[in-house]
Design an enzyme around this catalytic site. Structure first.
Site, PDB file in Angstrom:
ATOM      1  N   GLY A   1      61.902 -49.526   2.564  1.00 22.08           N
ATOM      2  CA  GLY A   1      62.647 -49.819   3.795  1.00 22.08           C
ATOM      3  C   GLY A   1      61.756 -50.484   4.836  1.00 22.08           C
ATOM      4  O   GLY A   1      60.608 -50.861   4.555  1.00 22.08           O
TER       5      GLY A   1
ATOM      6  N   THR B   1      70.960 -36.626   1.635  1.00 20.01           N
ATOM      7  CA  THR B   1      69.580 -37.139   1.680  1.00 20.01           C
ATOM      8  C   THR B   1      68.744 -36.313   2.654  1.00 20.01           C
ATOM      9  O   THR B   1      67.615 -35.928   2.366  1.00 20.01           O
ATOM     10  CB  THR B   1      69.577 -38.627   2.075  1.00 20.01           C
ATOM     11  OG1 THR B   1      70.237 -39.354   1.042  1.00 20.01           O
ATOM     12  CG2 THR B   1      68.179 -39.179   2.266  1.00 20.01           C
TER      13      THR B   1
ATOM     14  N   TYR C   1      73.974 -38.054  10.405  1.00 17.89           N
ATOM     15  CA  TYR C   1      72.574 -38.431  10.654  1.00 17.89           C
ATOM     16  C   TYR C   1      71.927 -37.449  11.634  1.00 17.89           C
ATOM     17  O   TYR C   1      70.888 -36.856  11.336  1.00 17.89           O
ATOM     18  CB  TYR C   1      72.542 -39.853  11.208  1.00 17.89           C
ATOM     19  CG  TYR C   1      71.156 -40.430  11.388  1.00 17.89           C
ATOM     20  CD1 TYR C   1      70.427 -40.927  10.316  1.00 17.89           C
ATOM     21  CD2 TYR C   1      70.582 -40.516  12.659  1.00 17.89           C
ATOM     22  CE1 TYR C   1      69.165 -41.482  10.492  1.00 17.89           C
ATOM     23  CE2 TYR C   1      69.325 -41.068  12.847  1.00 17.89           C
ATOM     24  CZ  TYR C   1      68.613 -41.547  11.757  1.00 17.89           C
ATOM     25  OH  TYR C   1      67.370 -42.102  11.942  1.00 17.89           O
TER      26      TYR C   1
ATOM     27  N   LYS D   1      69.357 -34.737  10.374  1.00 20.91           N
ATOM     28  CA  LYS D   1      67.947 -34.778  10.785  1.00 20.91           C
ATOM     29  C   LYS D   1      67.546 -33.483  11.489  1.00 20.91           C
ATOM     30  O   LYS D   1      66.393 -33.051  11.392  1.00 20.91           O
ATOM     31  CB  LYS D   1      67.708 -35.975  11.706  1.00 20.91           C
ATOM     32  CG  LYS D   1      67.751 -37.326  10.990  1.00 20.91           C
ATOM     33  CD  LYS D   1      66.467 -37.583  10.215  1.00 20.91           C
ATOM     34  CE  LYS D   1      66.428 -38.995   9.649  1.00 20.91           C
ATOM     35  NZ  LYS D   1      65.220 -39.251   8.862  1.00 20.91           N
TER      36      LYS D   1
HETATM   37  P1  NAD Z   1      65.538 -48.293   6.408  1.00 20.60           P
HETATM   38  O1  NAD Z   1      67.001 -48.129   6.183  1.00 20.60           O
HETATM   39  O2  NAD Z   1      64.968 -49.656   6.431  1.00 20.60           O
HETATM   40  O3  NAD Z   1      64.709 -47.447   5.315  1.00 20.60           O
HETATM   41  C1  NAD Z   1      65.179 -46.292   4.707  1.00 20.60           C
HETATM   42  C2  NAD Z   1      64.771 -46.353   3.237  1.00 20.60           C
HETATM   43  O4  NAD Z   1      65.183 -45.143   2.581  1.00 20.60           O
HETATM   44  C3  NAD Z   1      65.438 -47.494   2.490  1.00 20.60           C
HETATM   45  O5  NAD Z   1      64.477 -48.187   1.727  1.00 20.60           O
HETATM   46  C4  NAD Z   1      66.472 -46.797   1.602  1.00 20.60           C
HETATM   47  O6  NAD Z   1      66.779 -47.527   0.440  1.00 20.60           O
HETATM   48  C5  NAD Z   1      65.783 -45.469   1.339  1.00 20.60           C
HETATM   49  N1  NAD Z   1      66.681 -44.367   0.976  1.00 20.60           N
HETATM   50  C6  NAD Z   1      67.817 -43.980   1.612  1.00 20.60           C
HETATM   51  N2  NAD Z   1      68.350 -42.908   0.996  1.00 20.60           N
HETATM   52  C7  NAD Z   1      67.514 -42.588  -0.030  1.00 20.60           C
HETATM   53  C8  NAD Z   1      67.527 -41.580  -1.030  1.00 20.60           C
HETATM   54  N3  NAD Z   1      68.491 -40.662  -1.093  1.00 20.60           N
HETATM   55  N4  NAD Z   1      66.517 -41.565  -1.944  1.00 20.60           N
HETATM   56  C9  NAD Z   1      65.536 -42.497  -1.912  1.00 20.60           C
HETATM   57  N5  NAD Z   1      65.472 -43.481  -0.986  1.00 20.60           N
HETATM   58  C10 NAD Z   1      66.460 -43.522  -0.063  1.00 20.60           C
HETATM   59  O7  NAD Z   1      65.197 -47.527   7.768  1.00 20.60           O
HETATM   60  P2  NAD Z   1      63.850 -47.415   8.600  1.00 20.60           P
HETATM   61  O8  NAD Z   1      64.101 -47.973   9.932  1.00 20.60           O
HETATM   62  O9  NAD Z   1      62.699 -47.891   7.818  1.00 20.60           O
HETATM   63  O10 NAD Z   1      63.767 -45.841   8.770  1.00 20.60           O
HETATM   64  C11 NAD Z   1      62.912 -45.047   7.954  1.00 20.60           C
HETATM   65  C12 NAD Z   1      62.950 -43.593   8.408  1.00 20.60           C
HETATM   66  O11 NAD Z   1      62.559 -43.511   9.777  1.00 20.60           O
HETATM   67  C13 NAD Z   1      64.336 -42.967   8.306  1.00 20.60           C
HETATM   68  O12 NAD Z   1      64.203 -41.642   7.863  1.00 20.60           O
HETATM   69  C14 NAD Z   1      64.837 -43.006   9.723  1.00 20.60           C
HETATM   70  O13 NAD Z   1      65.756 -41.963   9.974  1.00 20.60           O
HETATM   71  C15 NAD Z   1      63.557 -42.839  10.519  1.00 20.60           C
HETATM   72  N6  NAD Z   1      63.687 -43.420  11.872  1.00 20.60           N
HETATM   73  C16 NAD Z   1      63.668 -44.777  12.051  1.00 20.60           C
HETATM   74  C17 NAD Z   1      63.834 -45.301  13.341  1.00 20.60           C
HETATM   75  C18 NAD Z   1      63.802 -46.777  13.624  1.00 20.60           C
HETATM   76  O14 NAD Z   1      64.006 -47.184  14.771  1.00 20.60           O
HETATM   77  N7  NAD Z   1      63.533 -47.634  12.671  1.00 20.60           N
HETATM   78  C19 NAD Z   1      64.031 -44.419  14.421  1.00 20.60           C
HETATM   79  C20 NAD Z   1      64.063 -43.057  14.174  1.00 20.60           C
HETATM   80  C21 NAD Z   1      63.881 -42.561  12.895  1.00 20.60           C
END
Ligand code: NAD
Ligand code: UDP
Ligand code: UDP
Length: 313
Positions: free
Chosen positions: A12, A92, A145, A149
């Site tokens: 991701g 998840t 979500y 979380k």
């Molecule tokens: P993203 O959607 O780009 O990445 C999430 C990744 O998890 C993806 O590659 C997806 O394919 C994988 N995934 C989802 N469900 C899965 C499962 N059951 N098994 C295996 N892989 C799975 O999002 P991101 O922005 O990179 O976020 C990554 C993490 O950081 C997440 O947990 C998100 O909640 C947290 N987060 C991100 C932000 C932000 O602003 N980007 C803010 C707060 C929290």
């Protein structure tokens, strides 16, 4: 010293940057991803590292391997994407997190959870400190979500208290940068892609709601500092860049930086959309010695250059 590190959600946006940074430091990295929102192109350039390995796997199923550290990042982060299959989003966050904690417990690995500012919901306290308990709707469209979380945090702290698992919990605030999915529905990717294509810029509501945005390079530094922080410091710790901007001001900034001819249009505000959000990062500063360095406009320029390239392909 080289460590064996598992990164769930490694294909991701944030996960791929984390893989990249840790490989560059000489670590042995296993990226675990089911490609729900992640993409192979995010990690294709990392295949050059002999210590990089990719596993297609859904963390709601058990996972057996050996490692020193686990970064649990698997979970779609965009409201549009996490609402596509809300039951899977909760699975998840709950089943997936139990499996990763079970793994950490068995192999005695340190484990870091990518939690979120969404645990504060639509906050009644501003800016948000870690001791604010939040204002979250348990039955709305964002609940899979937000509550997922929150439950993941509960599981982390119970595995710590009950089994002495070595945990770290990061509450990540809105982060942006290259490798965001161009169509995942988040505000920065939407606005930049719309501006570059000359499409209307879709502001939801009247655009007065605020967010505080952190550039990805700063966020990755903070996450690694947290993983390496003193034993006994579990968090939760807010990671983000203070400084609110309204969505209308953000739209105007992106139009200016892309020299776009796009116009703003106003669409209905999604249900339970938080009115404002800004981290208090006093704890991150004192515990991790970290504060974000990249000015928002510099980060936006890098992100615009990335989307320009993606859209030209
Ligand atoms: P993203 O959607 O780009 O990445 C999430 C990744 O998890 C993806 O590659 C997806 O394919 C994988 N995934 C989802 N469900 C899965 C499962 N059951 N098994 C295996 N892989 C799975 O999002 P991101 O922005 O990179 O976020 C990554 C993490 O950081 C997440 O947990 C998100 O909640 C947290 N987060 C991100 C932000 C932000 O602003 N980007 C803010 C707060 C929290
Ligand atoms: N688990 C896993 N990998 C491991 C160890 C455990 O995926 O190396 C999963 C396993 O499916 C289990 C979950 O983690 O259901 C929780 O493990 P724990 O030991 O806490 O509970 P139990 O096995 O007693 O249910
Ligand atoms: N938003 C918007 N237009 C868009 C996408 C999002 O105005 O095309 C708004 C959204 O309603 C929210 C803010 O931008 O108020 C941030 O949305 P995002 O989905 O990026 O993240 P989150 O709501 O989870 O902070």
């Amino acid at each position: 010293m080289s460590k064996r590190i598992v990164i769930t959600g490694g294909a991701g946006f944030l996960g791929s940057h984390l893989c990249e940074r840790l490989l560059a430091c000489g670590h042995d990295v296993v990226c675990v991803d089911n490609y729900f929102t992640g993409r192979k192109r995010n990690i294709a350039h990392l295949q050059q590292y002999p210590l990089f390995e990719v596993l297609r796997h859904d963390i709601t199923f058990p996972l057996y391997l050996e490692s020193d550290q686990i970064y649990n990042f698997a979970c779609p982060a965009s409201p549009v994407q996490y609402q596509v299959d809300p039951v899977q989003t909760t699975k998840t966050n709950v089943h997936g997190t139990i499996n990763m904690l079970g793994l950490a417990k068995r192999i005695k690995a340190r484990i870091l959870q990518a939690s979120t500012s969404e645990v504060y919901g639509d906050p009644a306290v501003h800016p948000q400190r870690e001791d604010y308990l939040g204002h979250v709707n348990p039955i709305g469209p964002r609940s899979c979500y937000d509550e997922g979380k929150r439950c993941a945090e509960t599981l982390f702290f119970d595995y710590q208290r009950q089994y002495n698992v070595d945990i770290k919990v990061a509450r990540i605030f809105n982060t942006f940068g290259p490798r965001m999915h161009p169509f995942d529905g988040r505000v920065i990717s939407n606005f930049i892609v719309q501006a570059l294509r000359g499409d209307n810029i879709t502001v939801y509501g009247d655009g007065s709601q605020t967010r505080s945005f952190c550039y990805v390079d700063d966020m990755i530094s903070a996450i690694i500092l947290l993983m390496e922080s003193r034993s006994g410091f579990f968090g939760p710790v807010n990671l983000g860049k203070p400084g609110e901007i309204s969505m209308l001001d953000l739209a105007e900034k992106i139009i200016r930086l892309t020299a776009s001819t796009s116009h703003v249009v106003f669409l209905p505000l999604p249900q339970d959309d938080p009115r404002q959000r800004e981290p208090d990062i006093t704890l991150a500063k004192s515990e991790l010695g970290w504060s974000p360095l990249v000015p928002m406009e510099d980060g936006l320029k890098e992100t615009i250059a990335y989307f320009r390239k993606v859209l030209a392909e």
